[in-house]
Scaffold this motif. Structure first.
Motif, short mmCIF file in Angstrom:
data_model
loop_
_atom_site.label_atom_id
_atom_site.label_comp_id
_atom_site.label_asym_id
_atom_site.label_seq_id
_atom_site.Cartn_x
_atom_site.Cartn_y
_atom_site.Cartn_z
N SER A 10 0.85 -1.19 0.00
CA SER A 10 0.00 0.00 0.00
C SER A 10 0.88 1.24 0.00
O SER A 10 2.09 1.17 0.24
CB SER A 10 -0.92 -0.02 1.23
N ASN A 99 -7.94 2.83 -0.21
CA ASN A 99 -7.88 2.70 1.24
C ASN A 99 -7.61 1.24 1.58
O ASN A 99 -8.39 0.36 1.21
CB ASN A 99 -9.21 3.15 1.87
N PRO A 100 -6.52 0.94 2.27
CA PRO A 100 -6.15 -0.45 2.51
C PRO A 100 -7.17 -1.25 3.30
O PRO A 100 -7.27 -2.46 3.12
CB PRO A 100 -4.82 -0.34 3.27
N THR A 123 3.14 -0.51 3.98
CA THR A 123 2.82 0.82 3.44
C THR A 123 4.10 1.58 3.16
O THR A 123 4.92 1.78 4.06
CB THR A 123 1.94 1.62 4.42
N GLN A 147 -3.64 4.89 5.20
CA GLN A 147 -2.68 3.90 4.70
C GLN A 147 -1.58 3.64 5.73
O GLN A 147 -1.11 2.50 5.87
CB GLN A 147 -2.08 4.40 3.38
#
Length: 347
Positions: A10, A99-100, A123, A147
């Motif tokens: 991410s 959006n993770p 991330t 994130q």
């Protein structure tokens, strides 16, 4: 059957996810570990896939984001990828506008159909961009915060582009959002890749002990131990459940332009450097009239890079632009003008 480890990459657009992806692929191949990849792009063409070696099984999810518009396809893509190629591990590189937590939900759904184990949410943080966005706030900064909050591992990238005091400020920002995940400061994502070891214990992730909320649309949203963001979805994620598909990154726009032929390198570079601030990412493959080669170009936050390439197979010349509320029609006109200028020169 042993569960197949899944690693999610991410991070916002241009942060360095694809660079990290290639390092991880090389790391696995050196150990004779078979890796497969799912790459997600908002545009119509997967240009980041050009960097990945051709012998690596890959599924492309284009023209949408895993977390919403093509979310239902993720289970199918994972299932087909695993059944056809039997990988030892799968890496999912999400679009930077995702959006993770929504992707984690999608992976959780996929786990209903096959034995998979989400091990890592790594991330990649664009240090200079996080610092700049923190000064002015906005939706993009909120997305970057989410994130970071949802990561099991944090990589603060582009440290060479920050002064020492700025680097300290960035680390403090990140630590203020996520105090638990291991944090590494890097240049070009050069880091210890032990977090991706198959023998490593699974990281904290959504499970039965996670906090489960019920949003206004009636779907469950699972948050892991490292995700402490505000759960008011109508504000934090800008979800409008009464509207038609308005989601957390609905303010992000993309333009995909296929070139009719080669263009002048100087004119093209001038166009890229004159892009409005609202366009924060662009990439593509172009052929120049004044060279004998094709180039892959990358543009992020006012910096452009050209890499000489020889694409495999039939790959079109194309440019993808990503930004917030930019004038797509005007940019399209400038691109056509560039093409017409080159055609007139040739005539």
């Amino acid at each position: 059957m042993t569960a197949i480890p899944i690693h999610l990459l991410s991070g916002f657009l241009g942060s360095g996810k694809t660079t990290l992806l290639n390092r991880v692929v090389d790391y696995y191949k050196a150990q004779d570990i078979k890796v497969a990849i799912i790459m997600n792009e908002l545009g119509d063409v997967n240009l980041d896939g050009q960097f990945v070696e051709q012998d690596v099984p890959m599924a492309e999810m284009l023209s949408g984001c895993i977390c919403c518009t093509i979310r239902g396809d993720l289970s199918i893509e994972l299932k087909e990828l695993i059944e056809e190629h039997r990988p030892d591990v799968v890496i999912i590189e999400s679009t930077g506008a995702a959006n993770p937590m929504e992707i984690i939900d999608a992976i959780t759904e996929a786990a209903l159909f096959m034995r998979i184990d989400l091990r890592t949410i790594a991330t990649v943080v664009d240090g200079p961009e996080l610092l700049a966005r923190s000064k002015r706030g906005g939706r993009t900064f909120k997305l970057m915060q989410d994130q970071i909050r949802c990561a099991t591992d944090l990589i603060v990238n582009k440290a060479d582009m920050l002064a020492p005091e700025e680097l300290v400020e960035v680390q403090q920002l990140v630590r203020g959002l996520n105090a638990f995940a291991p944090l590494t400061v890097t240049v070009r994502c050069m880091t210890d890749l032990a977090m991706f070891d198959l023998t490593a214990a699974p990281k904290a992730k959504p499970d039965a002990s996670a906090q489960r909320l019920h949003d206004s649309a009636g779907s469950d949203h699972v948050c892991g131990a490292n995700c402490n963001h505000d759960h008011d979805h109508t504000r934090t994620h800008d979800h409008d459940h009464a509207g038609a598909g308005y989601v957390s990154h609905a303010h992000v726009m993309t333009l995909t332009h296929y070139f009719a032929g080669p263009v002048n390198s100087h004119a093209f570079e001038a166009l890229i450097k004159s892009l409005p601030q609202e366009v924060y990412r662009a990439k593509g493959i172009v052929t120049f009239t004044d060279t004998n080669s094709r180039f892959l170009f990358q543009y992020a936050y006012r910096e452009v890079e050209f890499i000489r390439i020889t694409p495999q197979g039939n790959v079109s010349d194309v440019a993808v632009f990503i930004g917030e509320h930019f004038a797509k029609e005007e940019l399209e006109k400038e691109l056509h003008k560039l093409e017409n200028q080159c055609w007139e020169e040739q005539v």
